[in-house]
Design a protein around this motif. Structure first.
Motif, mmCIF file in Angstrom:
data_model
loop_
_atom_site.group_PDB
_atom_site.id
_atom_site.type_symbol
_atom_site.label_atom_id
_atom_site.label_comp_id
_atom_site.label_asym_id
_atom_site.label_seq_id
_atom_site.Cartn_x
_atom_site.Cartn_y
_atom_site.Cartn_z
ATOM 1 N N SER A 89 -63.470 120.473 54.723
ATOM 2 C CA SER A 89 -65.047 120.267 55.312
ATOM 3 C C SER A 89 -65.495 121.085 54.270
ATOM 4 C CB SER A 89 -65.133 120.244 56.385
ATOM 5 O OG SER A 89 -64.576 119.265 57.381
ATOM 6 N N ASP A 90 -65.378 122.561 54.171
ATOM 7 C CA ASP A 90 -65.948 123.446 53.255
ATOM 8 C C ASP A 90 -65.867 123.202 51.976
ATOM 9 O OD1 ASP A 90 -66.630 124.932 55.809
ATOM 10 O OD2 ASP A 90 -64.667 126.409 55.280
ATOM 11 N N GLU A 91 -64.842 122.383 51.347
ATOM 12 C CA GLU A 91 -64.746 122.137 50.047
ATOM 13 C C GLU A 91 -65.576 120.963 49.500
ATOM 14 O OE1 GLU A 91 -60.282 123.467 48.786
ATOM 15 O OE2 GLU A 91 -60.615 121.690 49.842
ATOM 16 N N LEU A 92 -65.674 119.889 50.627
ATOM 17 C CA LEU A 92 -66.659 119.050 50.514
ATOM 18 C C LEU A 92 -68.135 119.369 50.432
ATOM 19 C CD1 LEU A 92 -64.998 116.047 52.720
ATOM 20 C CD2 LEU A 92 -65.021 116.187 49.932
ATOM 21 N N ALA A 93 -68.464 120.313 51.418
ATOM 22 C CA ALA A 93 -69.747 120.963 51.576
ATOM 23 C C ALA A 93 -70.078 121.655 50.007
ATOM 24 C CB ALA A 93 -70.014 121.959 52.515
ATOM 25 N N LYS A 94 -69.093 122.427 49.577
ATOM 26 C CA LYS A 94 -69.235 123.151 48.262
ATOM 27 C C LYS A 94 -69.665 122.044 47.225
ATOM 28 C CE LYS A 94 -67.289 126.217 45.107
ATOM 29 N NZ LYS A 94 -65.956 127.190 44.651
ATOM 30 N N LEU A 95 -68.864 121.104 47.193
ATOM 31 C CA LEU A 95 -69.045 119.961 46.139
ATOM 32 C C LEU A 95 -70.440 119.405 46.062
ATOM 33 C CD1 LEU A 95 -67.702 118.227 43.758
ATOM 34 C CD2 LEU A 95 -67.361 116.645 45.816
ATOM 35 N N ARG A 96 -71.125 119.243 47.390
ATOM 36 C CA ARG A 96 -72.255 118.703 47.264
ATOM 37 C C ARG A 96 -73.430 119.754 46.856
ATOM 38 N NH1 ARG A 96 -69.915 116.469 52.277
ATOM 39 N NH2 ARG A 96 -69.486 114.333 52.269
ATOM 40 N N SER A 97 -73.091 120.920 46.892
ATOM 41 C CA SER A 97 -74.098 121.881 46.779
ATOM 42 C C SER A 97 -74.254 122.244 45.099
ATOM 43 C CB SER A 97 -73.676 123.301 47.604
ATOM 44 O OG SER A 97 -72.559 123.755 46.992
ATOM 45 N N LEU A 98 -73.273 121.857 44.437
ATOM 46 C CA LEU A 98 -73.175 122.070 43.091
ATOM 47 C C LEU A 98 -74.034 121.093 42.274
ATOM 48 C CD1 LEU A 98 -69.641 122.996 42.808
ATOM 49 C CD2 LEU A 98 -71.282 124.684 43.238
ATOM 50 N N SER A 99 -74.303 121.581 40.918
ATOM 51 C CA SER A 99 -74.951 120.860 39.906
ATOM 52 C C SER A 99 -74.329 121.121 38.827
ATOM 53 C CB SER A 99 -76.584 120.816 40.079
ATOM 54 O OG SER A 99 -76.869 121.898 39.993
ATOM 55 N N GLY A 100 -74.715 120.221 37.762
ATOM 56 C CA GLY A 100 -74.420 120.495 36.234
ATOM 57 C C GLY A 100 -72.897 120.727 36.023
ATOM 58 N N LYS A 101 -72.454 121.601 35.059
ATOM 59 C CA LYS A 101 -71.178 121.738 34.918
ATOM 60 C C LYS A 101 -70.181 122.394 35.877
ATOM 61 C CE LYS A 101 -67.970 124.282 31.922
ATOM 62 N NZ LYS A 101 -68.002 125.523 30.523
ATOM 63 N N GLU A 102 -70.981 122.951 36.683
ATOM 64 C CA GLU A 102 -70.112 123.282 37.818
ATOM 65 C C GLU A 102 -69.825 122.011 38.752
ATOM 66 O OE1 GLU A 102 -72.643 126.363 39.830
ATOM 67 O OE2 GLU A 102 -71.711 127.837 39.012
ATOM 68 N N LEU A 103 -70.553 121.383 38.885
ATOM 69 C CA LEU A 103 -70.248 120.138 39.792
ATOM 70 C C LEU A 103 -69.049 119.225 39.191
ATOM 71 C CD1 LEU A 103 -71.068 117.995 41.906
ATOM 72 C CD2 LEU A 103 -72.505 116.860 40.183
ATOM 73 N N ASP A 104 -69.127 119.019 37.756
ATOM 74 C CA ASP A 104 -68.201 118.522 36.911
ATOM 75 C C ASP A 104 -66.890 118.924 37.167
ATOM 76 O OD1 ASP A 104 -70.354 116.653 36.389
ATOM 77 O OD2 ASP A 104 -70.622 117.636 34.356
ATOM 78 N N VAL A 105 -66.629 120.452 36.990
ATOM 79 C CA VAL A 105 -65.362 120.915 37.106
ATOM 80 C C VAL A 105 -64.679 120.979 38.564
ATOM 81 C CG1 VAL A 105 -64.333 123.320 36.881
ATOM 82 C CG2 VAL A 105 -65.823 122.413 35.097
ATOM 83 N N TYR A 106 -65.644 121.301 39.645
ATOM 84 C CA TYR A 106 -65.075 121.273 40.837
ATOM 85 C C TYR A 106 -64.779 119.809 41.456
ATOM 86 C CZ TYR A 106 -64.556 123.266 45.448
ATOM 87 O OH TYR A 106 -64.016 123.753 46.562
ATOM 88 N N PHE A 107 -65.481 118.566 41.054
ATOM 89 C CA PHE A 107 -65.013 117.479 41.127
ATOM 90 C C PHE A 107 -63.737 117.114 40.507
ATOM 91 C CE2 PHE A 107 -64.836 113.272 39.223
ATOM 92 C CZ PHE A 107 -64.756 112.423 40.393
ATOM 93 N N LEU A 108 -63.625 117.445 39.310
ATOM 94 C CA LEU A 108 -62.368 117.127 38.419
ATOM 95 C C LEU A 108 -61.132 117.923 39.243
ATOM 96 C CD1 LEU A 108 -63.487 117.569 34.771
ATOM 97 C CD2 LEU A 108 -62.735 115.399 35.890
ATOM 98 N N GLN A 109 -61.274 119.148 39.520
ATOM 99 C CA GLN A 109 -60.310 120.056 40.374
ATOM 100 C C GLN A 109 -60.012 119.432 41.516
ATOM 101 O OE1 GLN A 109 -62.447 123.768 40.144
ATOM 102 N NE2 GLN A 109 -60.909 124.503 38.474
#
Length: 239
Positions: free
Chosen positions: A161-181
């Motif tokens: 749940s914490d990882e999903l919350a972090k994904l939703r909080s990101l934008s730009g390159k950080e979002l892209d990288v974390y989604f891929l990971q």
């Protein structure tokens, strides 16, 4: 003379119509999601009906077929959730397209598996511990029955749940990288279940679907590793 002006749905310089555009996208994607689920469920039921017409007994609770359909549906639905976040929020066309492809494919597969469960008269949702249908204590690659995840996720590769919350909080390159990971790790976790189902299921349609998952997700994992490398990032650790 008064003329009737058509409604402008394009976004102006002041961004005043952005809400209308966003709402339209929500409606379109919602309708597409429902259509994909219905197609998957229809395919699943037709295949199962063909099997039942041959006088073959329906898989029982605890079987490889039922357990795989229940667990993989749950696993897939989280992937769809993550893909939808990236699809809607990424500004990178490669990431948005990959997310769309993953979400569409896995949603159709969920519909197919839930269609099977309906015709087998089995519950769609998991009632007990996950992965108990995998008989080998260590499974394939070290993830056996009810092994779950060291991070506390229900099954290997799934995000917390914490990882999903972090994904939703990101934008730009950080979002892209974390989604891929997250998605790469998610695919890695689902591989054991798909391989076990392919090796042990008695229903040909289940083996066919498992094989399709292994092939398509294998190609997607290679692409995600490449996209991470292009962005100077590395995959998350996977046991």
């Amino acid at each position: 003379m008064t003329s009737t002006q058509p409604q402008d749905t394009e976004t102006g310089d002041d961004g005043s119509s952005a809400g209308t555009t966003t709402w339209s996208r929500v409606v379109i994607f919602g309708a597409a999601t429902l259509a994909v689920l219905l197609v998957g469920a229809t395919v699943g039921m037709l295949i199962t009906q063909a099997r039942q017409s041959e006088q073959a007994p329906a898989p029982a609770a605890g079987s490889v077929e039922v357990g795989f359909a229940q667990d993989m549906s749950m696993h897939h639905l989280q992937a769809v959730t993550m893909a939808n976040v990236a699809r809607d929020r990424s500004t990178d066309s490669k990431i948005a397209q990959l997310a769309f492809d993953i979400g569409s494919t896995q949603l159709e597969q969920v519909g197919r598996m839930k269609g099977w469960l309906m015709l087998w008269d089995q519950p769609e949702d998991l009632l007990g511990e996950p992965m108990t249908w995998m008989e080998q204590p260590q499974g394939h690659g070290g993830h056996g029955a009810a092994s779950g995840s060291a991070s506390g996720a229900p099954m290997p590769g799934m995000a917390t749940s914490d990882e999903l919350a972090k994904l939703r909080s990101l934008s730009g390159k950080e979002l892209d990288v974390y989604f891929l990971q997250l998605m790469l790790r998610h695919h890695q976790g689902g591989t054991d279940m798909a391989r076990y189902a392919y090796d042990h299921a008695d229903v040909p349609a289940v083996r066919t679907l498992a094989d399709s998952m292994l092939r398509s997700q294998g190609a997607e994992m290679e692409l995600m590793r490449q996209l991470l490398a292009e962005r100077g990032a590395r995959p998350l650790p996977f046991p």
